[in-house]
Motif scaffolding. Structure first.
Motif, PDB file in Angstrom:
ATOM      1  N   ILE A  82     104.525 -27.577  81.596  1.00 12.90           N
ATOM      2  CA  ILE A  82     103.859 -28.702  80.929  1.00 12.90           C
ATOM      3  C   ILE A  82     102.414 -28.807  81.377  1.00 12.90           C
ATOM      4  CG2 ILE A  82     103.798 -31.230  80.748  1.00 12.90           C
ATOM      5  CD1 ILE A  82     106.919 -31.118  80.945  1.00 12.90           C
ATOM      6  N   SER A  83     102.188 -28.728  82.679  1.00 16.48           N
ATOM      7  CA  SER A  83     100.822 -28.866  83.205  1.00 16.48           C
ATOM      8  C   SER A  83      99.953 -27.671  82.844  1.00 16.48           C
ATOM      9  CB  SER A  83     100.864 -29.033  84.733  1.00 16.48           C
ATOM     10  OG  SER A  83     101.375 -27.873  85.359  1.00 16.48           O
ATOM     11  N   ASP A 111     107.980 -28.788  84.715  1.00 19.55           N
ATOM     12  CA  ASP A 111     106.769 -29.536  85.066  1.00 19.55           C
ATOM     13  C   ASP A 111     105.553 -28.617  85.136  1.00 19.55           C
ATOM     14  OD1 ASP A 111     108.191 -31.936  85.263  1.00 19.55           O
ATOM     15  OD2 ASP A 111     108.644 -31.607  87.384  1.00 19.55           O
ATOM     16  N   SER A 128     108.183 -30.944  77.209  1.00 21.61           N
ATOM     17  CA  SER A 128     108.459 -32.340  77.576  1.00 21.61           C
ATOM     18  C   SER A 128     109.698 -32.860  76.850  1.00 21.61           C
ATOM     19  CB  SER A 128     107.255 -33.221  77.251  1.00 21.61           C
ATOM     20  OG  SER A 128     106.145 -32.887  78.053  1.00 21.61           O
ATOM     21  N   LYS A 144      98.898 -28.218  79.214  1.00 22.05           N
ATOM     22  CA  LYS A 144      98.517 -29.573  78.827  1.00 22.05           C
ATOM     23  C   LYS A 144      97.104 -29.598  78.287  1.00 22.05           C
ATOM     24  CE  LYS A 144      98.972 -34.322  80.409  1.00 22.05           C
ATOM     25  NZ  LYS A 144      99.383 -35.205  81.524  1.00 22.05           N
ATOM     26  N   THR A 145      96.927 -30.260  77.150  1.00 26.43           N
ATOM     27  CA  THR A 145      95.615 -30.412  76.542  1.00 26.43           C
ATOM     28  C   THR A 145      95.162 -31.853  76.668  1.00 26.43           C
ATOM     29  OG1 THR A 145      96.618 -30.788  74.372  1.00 26.43           O
ATOM     30  CG2 THR A 145      95.937 -28.532  74.901  1.00 26.43           C
ATOM     31  N   GLU A 146      93.903 -32.045  76.965  1.00 17.83           N
ATOM     32  CA  GLU A 146      93.359 -33.406  77.121  1.00 17.83           C
ATOM     33  C   GLU A 146      93.055 -34.021  75.758  1.00 17.83           C
ATOM     34  OE1 GLU A 146      93.347 -34.919  79.883  1.00 17.83           O
ATOM     35  OE2 GLU A 146      93.869 -33.187  81.125  1.00 17.83           O
ATOM     36  N   ASP A 189      98.752 -25.651  71.534  1.00 18.71           N
ATOM     37  CA  ASP A 189      98.547 -27.087  71.337  1.00 18.71           C
ATOM     38  C   ASP A 189      99.848 -27.872  71.451  1.00 18.71           C
ATOM     39  OD1 ASP A 189      95.833 -26.729  70.930  1.00 18.71           O
ATOM     40  OD2 ASP A 189      96.036 -26.543  68.751  1.00 18.71           O
ATOM     41  N   SER A 212     103.118 -27.878  75.623  1.00 14.10           N
ATOM     42  CA  SER A 212     103.483 -28.915  76.598  1.00 14.10           C
ATOM     43  C   SER A 212     104.407 -29.961  76.000  1.00 14.10           C
ATOM     44  CB  SER A 212     102.227 -29.596  77.140  1.00 14.10           C
ATOM     45  OG  SER A 212     101.527 -28.745  78.013  1.00 14.10           O
ATOM     46  N   SER A 213     104.112 -30.370  74.775  1.00 12.16           N
ATOM     47  CA  SER A 213     104.935 -31.373  74.104  1.00 12.16           C
ATOM     48  C   SER A 213     106.358 -30.881  73.901  1.00 12.16           C
ATOM     49  CB  SER A 213     104.305 -31.736  72.757  1.00 12.16           C
ATOM     50  OG  SER A 213     105.135 -32.609  72.026  1.00 12.16           O
TER      51      SER A 213
END
Length: 254
Positions: free
Chosen positions: A248-249, A245, A219, A252-254, A212, A215-216
């Motif tokens: 991160i992708s 990049d 970033s 990545k969670t929506e 969770d 990605s953060s």
């Protein structure tokens, strides 16, 4: 007829010389990339002062896995980021640094508590080489029964090698709760370790991960170091900021 043959030979000679020269240069170039290679350890130059060391961990789920670490050298000294996977292979790396390259090892920096980061740390301790890690890494390694780094820090640790700075920093949870990254400003280089994925790879082992936050966390690293040119993941090929990049992708969670 003889004149034609002679003309043909005169025509071929420069071409043969050119092809031979290209082949010779190619062989020299390939040999130049093999700084060191054995069945258990590979050392790959990525800049004038920095080298990736690769050792191999046998796993149940993924088979034989190549594990990246880093050696950074300056002013006759060196810092190692993540050890090879065991004591024997770590001694192999130590010999290359101290005998072949004639540099004194100042410190070892551990990315997180897994075997592929600190499996050989005792080889360095036996030579009175200090090891640094996040305090959480020491805590988790103790619970896991892994070798223990010696010197802990909470968020940021800086090491000076000659007149160059190394910044070791915990940005947040990703591959593990304790993982850090190591940034060398003069090299525009980030040793990301396992929090950073090589291009087009899968998510890998997630048993201790925080997917969770992953990605953060990456970033934050990208924002903190906008001048990065070289990024080294824990496994697979190094590259540029495209690895950040991609990571991160990937998480990545929506």
């Amino acid at each position: 007829m003889k004149l034609k043959e002679q003309n043909l030979m005169n025509y071929k000679s420069p071409l043969i010389i050119l092809l031979f020269s290209v082949l010779l240069l190619s062989c020299k170039s390939q040999n130049g990339n093999r700084t060191y290679s054995s069945e258990t350890l590979k050392i790959i130059p990525i800049s004038q002062n920095s080298y990736i060391h690769v050792s191999y961990l046998q796993t149940e789920d993924y088979g034989k896995v190549a594990c990246n670490g880093l050696v950074y050298m300056n002013a006759g000294e060196a810092v190692v980021f993540d050890t090879p996977i065991d004591t024997e292979t770590s001694n192999e790396l130590i010999d290359w640094i101290t005998k072949t390259k004639e540099h004194k090892i100042k410190a070892v920096v551990v990315n997180h508590f897994h075997d592929d980061c600190l499996g050989g740390v005792d080889a360095f301790h036996q030579l009175n080489i200090p090891s640094y890690a996040n305090n959480k890494t020491i805590e988790l390694a103790r619970k896991e029964g892994n070798p223990l780094p010696q010197i802990g820090f909470d968020q940021v640790n800086e090491i000076i090698l000659g007149n160059k700075k190394i910044i070791n920093r915990h940005f947040g949870e990703a591959h593990t709760r304790d993982n850090i990254v190591s940034y060398i400003p003069s090299e525009h280089l980030l040793f990301g370790g396992c929090p950073v994925k090589s291009l087009n790879t899968t998510k890998g082992y997630l048993g201790d991960a925080n997917t969770d936050e992953w990605s953060s966390t990456i970033s934050k690293i990208k924002t903190a170091y906008p001048d990065l040119k070289i990024v080294i993941p824990g496994h697979g090929d190094h590259g540029g900021t495209g690895l950040l990049d991609y990571t991160i992708s990937l998480f990545k969670t929506e």
